[in-house]
Design an enzyme around this catalytic site. Structure first.
Site, mmCIF file in Angstrom:
data_model
loop_
_atom_site.group_PDB
_atom_site.id
_atom_site.type_symbol
_atom_site.label_atom_id
_atom_site.label_comp_id
_atom_site.label_asym_id
_atom_site.label_seq_id
_atom_site.Cartn_x
_atom_site.Cartn_y
_atom_site.Cartn_z
ATOM 1 N N CYS A 87 0.841 -1.200 0.000
ATOM 2 C CA CYS A 87 0.000 0.000 0.000
ATOM 3 C C CYS A 87 0.880 1.256 0.000
ATOM 4 O O CYS A 87 1.514 1.572 -0.996
ATOM 5 C CB CYS A 87 -0.968 -0.042 1.179
ATOM 6 S SG CYS A 87 -2.366 1.105 1.011
ATOM 7 N N HIS A 195 -3.409 -5.674 1.181
ATOM 8 C CA HIS A 195 -2.655 -5.909 2.419
ATOM 9 C C HIS A 195 -2.550 -7.384 2.787
ATOM 10 O O HIS A 195 -3.395 -7.914 3.517
ATOM 11 C CB HIS A 195 -3.330 -5.163 3.573
ATOM 12 C CG HIS A 195 -3.166 -3.686 3.527
ATOM 13 N ND1 HIS A 195 -2.219 -3.014 4.265
ATOM 14 C CD2 HIS A 195 -3.827 -2.741 2.817
ATOM 15 C CE1 HIS A 195 -2.303 -1.715 4.016
ATOM 16 N NE2 HIS A 195 -3.278 -1.525 3.145
ATOM 17 N N GLU A 197 -0.604 -8.700 4.917
ATOM 18 C CA GLU A 197 -0.356 -8.864 6.358
ATOM 19 C C GLU A 197 -1.649 -8.941 7.166
ATOM 20 O O GLU A 197 -1.635 -9.331 8.334
ATOM 21 C CB GLU A 197 0.548 -7.735 6.879
ATOM 22 C CG GLU A 197 -0.132 -6.408 7.136
ATOM 23 C CD GLU A 197 -0.382 -5.585 5.887
ATOM 24 O OE1 GLU A 197 -0.712 -4.387 6.028
ATOM 25 O OE2 GLU A 197 -0.274 -6.108 4.769
#
Length: 223
Positions: A87, A195, A197
């Site tokens: 991002c 994302h 994560e």
């Protein structure tokens, strides 16, 4: 020997804690790096996480790209160190010229926050080698400036060289060719807007598909 993966924190970074957790779940040691650091502390790879570094002043990622830590990252990337930009981290990588193109305001000027599907277009990079080519993955996406733009020549180059790593199944932000992520010529530097994560544990994510990026990096380091 345990792989060491650095996670950078800039003023305004939001997702460094989640990125460090993903690194640990993948079996590596997470090393905290501060934006003013010049010493990468012997890490084997670096993650530049999402957020609003330096408040997105000037342009998203523009100031961060000039931070002392990024000068060390640029040097290390030139020697083959794996680097992942997520991002805002992707925006920083383009501003630092480690990746081509730019991330601009989404089509319609909307901020999107939803779980989205991506197609894995390149599974040979340092961050995608545990995926299957063409695999569809589900991970969260949250950005207002994630519309990938580049000149026609650059887009042609990325497509011709297989450097489009991820593509949106549904192109909600207007990115050229539905591009969600790209890589460097050697496949060691990868940037993507969604994302991974946030998709590493069943309890908190829509899937665990994002964990594969971090597992891929650990495997690349060990190889």
């Amino acid at each position: 020997m345990t792989a060491k993966i650095g996670v950078i924190t800039f003023p305004g970074t939001l997702d460094d804690v989640d990125a460090a957790r993903a690194v640990r779940i993948a079996g590596a040691e997470a090393v905290s790096l501060w934006h003013a650091d010049t010493d990468l502390q012997g890490v084997d790879a670096v993650v530049i996480p999402g957020g609003f570094s330096y408040g997105d002043y000037l342009r998203s990622g523009a100031i961060s790209a000039l931070a002392p830590v990024m000068q060390s990252v640029i040097e290390a990337a030139g020697k083959g160190m794996p680097v992942l930009g997520i991002c805002n981290g992707f925006q920083i990588l383009t501003e630092a010229r480690l990746l081509p193109g730019a991330l601009t305001r989404n089509e319609g000027l909307h901020f999107y926050c939803e779980d989205i599907y991506l197609t894995v277009e390149n599974n040979t990079t340092a961050w995608t080698n545990t995926f299957a080519s063409g695999q569809r993955i589900l991970i969260p996406s949250k950005h207002g400036e994630g519309r990938f733009q580049a000149s026609a020549d650059v887009v042609h180059m990325l497509e011709a060289e297989g450097r489009v790593v991820f593509r949106y199944v549904e192109n909600f932000n207007g990115s050229l060719n539905s591009i969600a992520g790209i890589c460097s010529e050697n496949g060691r530097v990868v940037g993507l807007m969604p994302h991974p994560e946030h998709a590493v544990e069943k309890l908190t994510g829509p899937s665990v598909d994002g964990l594969e990026l971090f597992l891929s990096a650990v495997g690349s380091i060990a190889a």
